[in-house]
Scaffold this motif. Structure first.
Motif: not given
Length: 575
Positions: A35-40
Motif C-alpha cells: 500500500v505504501a508503494g502504491f500511495v507514493i
C-alpha cells in the motif's frame, strides 16, 4: 542520485507509517508495504515518478530478499524430509502447475508465442507465502505439530522448485532441450562455484573476523553481490545468484551468526522490495479486479485439491490433511519475484502481474484469518466430509469403543492427548511395569501416534479430546485413572481446566491427573475437579538442581553417563 536517495527516504517513511497502522489493525506488514508503494508511486500520489528509481529499489530489495531466503533454506532438512512430505510437495507443485496452466489457458491467457501469462500465473499460484505461514504458525505454537511440519516441509520444497523455474525462465522464448540443458549447466556451474568457495574459502575468512560484527555483515553482502555478478556473467541473473549465494552460505558453520547479523538489513531490503512492487501496481480497472478474484479463488481451490488429496491418500487423517491445505492457501511473496522476472523478460503483461499482486493482497489478509481459525474450520469441515463418504482414521472404531464402554471392558487408565510427556510416561511404564500397558488407552488425533501405538499393540483411539462424544466413546466413563498431560499451549479448542470439567461430568469417581502451564492455573484446575495437578517446571527445576550439585561435587561426568544410559534404554513414540 539525489532523486534516488529522496525516493528511498519516501519509501521507508511511508512503509513505517502505514506499517504502524497495519500493526494496530493486526494486518500483514507485507500488505502495508504494498500500500505504501502504491500511495507514493506513479499510479498514486506520483511523489516517486522515476522508472529508474522504481526499478533500482525493486532490484536491490529483490536481490537481498532472495539472499535471505537462501540463507534460511536448510538443505539437511530437505534431505531428511519424510516420504509423506516429499510426495505431498511433489503432487502439490506438479498438480498445481498443470491445473493452473490448463485453467488460465481456458480463460484466455497466453502460453507460448511470446506470451507466457498462463505459465507464470500457474507457477505463482503453486507457491505459498513463507512469511505469512511461519508468522501465524509461530504465534499459534504449531510449528512443531505434525500439520506444521508438513506445511514447512512443503514450503521448503516450493522454494527449491522456484529456483529451478528461475533457472529455466530466461530460456522460455527458445525452449529447446539444448537450451534448457545449457541453462541447467550454467546453474550447475554457479552452484558448484558457490559451494566450493563457501566450503574452502569462506570458513577461514569468517573465522578471522567472527568477533567483528561489521566485517561479518560486510562479508556477507560482498558474498551476495559477488555470486550475483558471477551469475550475471553466466547469462543467468543477479537475483538467481543471490539466492544461490544464500543457500551456499547456509551450509557452512557461521551461517547462523551471519543470519543474525544481517537480519536488520534483510528487513530493510525486503521492505524496499515490496514497496517497489507496490509502486508498479496501477489503479485497478474492473477487468483487473475480476482477474485478481479469479486468481485468488483458483489458488485456494487448487491448493485444497492438490494438498489435501495426497495427504488423505497416504492416510494422514482428515484433520492432518486439511490443516496443511488451509495453511498453504495463499500466494507467495516468491510469486511476486517470479512475476517481476517475467515482466523484466517481457514474458507477461503488467496487467497480469497487477492482478496477481491484488490476489496476493487479498489472500494474505484472508488466509491469515483462516489460519487463526483453522481448528474451528476443520471441526466444521470434517463432519461434512464424512457425510460425503470420506473416511477418517476413526472409521470402524466408534462401535468397538462404544461396545467396550457399555460392557465395562474399557481400559483402567485413559491418557487424553499424546505429546512428549505421555510418550515418556509410556516408555517409563514399559521399563518398570510392562503388564500395566494392557490397562492403558490413549486418545489422540495425530495419525503418526495412532499408527505407531497400534503397531506396538497399544490400545489407541483416534479422536479429538476436546469433543465430548470422543470422550464418551473412548471409555472415559469407566476409567479409574484419567491423565491429561498436554499443556494448554498445545491444546486445540480447549484447555486443561475445561477438559477436567468435561471428564468429571462424564466420570464422577475417576482419579483425574492434569497438568498446568502456570502456577495460577493450579487452583482453577483443582476447582474444576482434578485430583492431582502436575507442574513440569518444578520437576525440571529439581533435575537442574541435581546437575548443579553434581558439578559442585565433581560428578558431572558420572551424572551424564547415568543420563546417557537411561536415554539409551528408552523406546519412545515421540523421540
Amino acid at each position: 542520485m539525489h532523486d534516488l536517495i529522496r525516493d528511498i527516504t519516501l519509501c521507508i517513511l511511508f512503509a513505517w507509517a502505514i506499517g504502524l497502522a497495519a500493526h494496530f489493525f493486526r494486518q500483514p506488514l507485507i500488505l502495508a508495504y504494498l500500500v505504501a508503494g502504491f500511495v507514493i508511486g506513479p499510479y498514486g500520489s506520483g511523489w516517486v515518478k522515476s522508472d529508474e528509481s522504481v526499478s533500482t529499489i525493486s532490484e536491490l530489495g529483490l536481490i537481498f530478499m532472495l539472499f535471505m531466503i537462501g540463507l534460511e533454506i536448510d538443505l539437511k532438512k530437505i534431505i531428511r524430509a519424510g516420504r509423506v512430505i516429499l510426495i505431498a510437495a511433489g503432487v502439490q507443485l506438479v498438480g498445481g502447475c498443470v491445473l493452473g496452466a490448463a485453467f488460465f489457458m481456458a480463460i484466455g491467457l497466453k502460453l507460448g508465442g511470446g506470451g507466457f501469462d498462463a505459465l507464470y500465473l500457474a507457477v505463482a499460484c503453486a507457491l505459498s507465502s513463507t512469511v505469512v505461514i511461519v508468522k501465524v504458525l509461530y504465534e499459534k505454537r504449531e510449528l512443531d505439530t505434525l500439520p506444521g511440519r508438513i506445511t514447512l516441509g512443503i514450503l521448503v520444497l516450493q522454494d527449491i522448485f522456484a529456483i529451478l523455474f528461475l533457472a529455466v525462465q530466461p530460456s522460455l522464448d527458445d525452449l529447446q532441450i539444448g537450451v534448457v540443458l545449457l541453462s541447467f549447466l550454467r546453474v550447475g556451474a554457479l552452484v558448484a562455484t558457490a559451494l566450493v568457495l563457501s566450503r574452502y574459502v569462506l570458513p577461514p575468512l569468517f573465522h578471522q573476523i567472527a568477533r567483528q560484527p561489521e566485517l561479518v555483515m560486510l562479508g556477507a553482502l560482498a558474498w551476495c553481490f559477488l555470486i550475483g555478478e558471477i551469475a550475471e556473467r553466466l547469462h543467468l541473473s543477479r537475483e538467481m545468484g543471490s539466492l544461490v549465494a544464500g543457500v551456499a552460505l547456509s551450509t557452512f558453520p557461521y551461517a547462523l551468526d551471519v543470519t543474525a547479523k544481517v537480519t536488520t538489513l534483510r528487513d530493510f531490503f525486503i521492505t524496499l522490495f515490496f514497496v517497489g512492487v507496490g509502486m508498479t501496481i496501477p489503479v485497478p480497472d474492473l477487468a483487473t479486479v475480476k482477474l485478481a478474484l479469479v486468481i485468488a479463488i483458483f489458488a485456494v481451490v487448487s491448493r485444497l485439491v492438490t494438498t489435501f488429496t495426497p495427504l488423505y491418500m497416504m492416510r494422514q487423517g482428515l484433520r492432518a490433511s486439511l490443516l496443511p491445505a488451509l495453511n498453504l492457501a495463499q500466494i507467495s511473496e516468491f510469486s511476486l519475484v517470479v512475476l517481476q522476472t517475467g515482466i523484466a523478460a517481457n514474458h507477461i503483461t503488467k496487467e497480469t502481474s497487477s492482478a496477481a499482486s491484488f490476489a496476493f493482497v487479498i489472500l494474505a489478509v484472508l488466509s491469515t484469518f483462516a489460519m487463526v481459525q483453522s481448528d474451528w474450520l476443520t471441526r466444521w469441515a470434517i463432519p461434512l466430509l464424512k457425510r460425503f463418504g470420506l473416511r477418517d482414521l476413526d472409521h470402524g472404531q466408534g462401535g468397538e469403543a462404544g461396545h467396550d464402554a457399555g460392557h465395562g471392558a474399557a481400559r483402567r487408565i485413559v491418557i487424553l492427548g499424546f505429546f512428549r510427556t505421555a510418550s515418556a510416561l509410556l516408555s517409563q511404564i514399559e521399563q518398570q511395569n510392562k503388564e500395566l500397558l494392557d490397562q492403558i488407552s490413549v486418545v489422540d488425533f495425530n495419525p503418526n501416534v495412532y499408527r505407531t501405538l497400534a503397531a506396538r499393540g497399544q490400545h489407541v483411539v483416534y479422536g479429538d479430546i476436546s469433543n465430548v462424544d470422543t470422550l464418551v466413546h473412548a471409555g472415559v466413563g469407566n476409567a479409574e485413572i484419567i491423565i491429561l498431560s498436554v499443556p494448554d499451549s498445545l491444546l486445540k479448542g480447549a484447555n486443561n481446566e475445561k477438559l477436567v470439567r468435561h471428564v468429571r461430568s462424564i466420570n464422577p469417581t475417576a482419579k483425574i491427573i492434569s497438568t498446568a502451564d502456570l502456577l495460577r492455573d493450579v487452583e482453577d484446575i483443582y476447582a474444576a475437579g482434578a485430583d492431582y495437578v502436575t507442574v513440569t517446571r518444578i520437576s525440571d527445576a529439581h533435575a537442574l538442581y541435581e546437575v548443579i550439585e553434581a558439578v559442585d561435587q565433581g560428578l558431572l561426568e558420572a551424572k551424564r553417563a547415568e543420563m546417557d544410559m537411561r536415554l539409551a534404554e528408552r523406546r519412545e513414540v515421540l523421540p
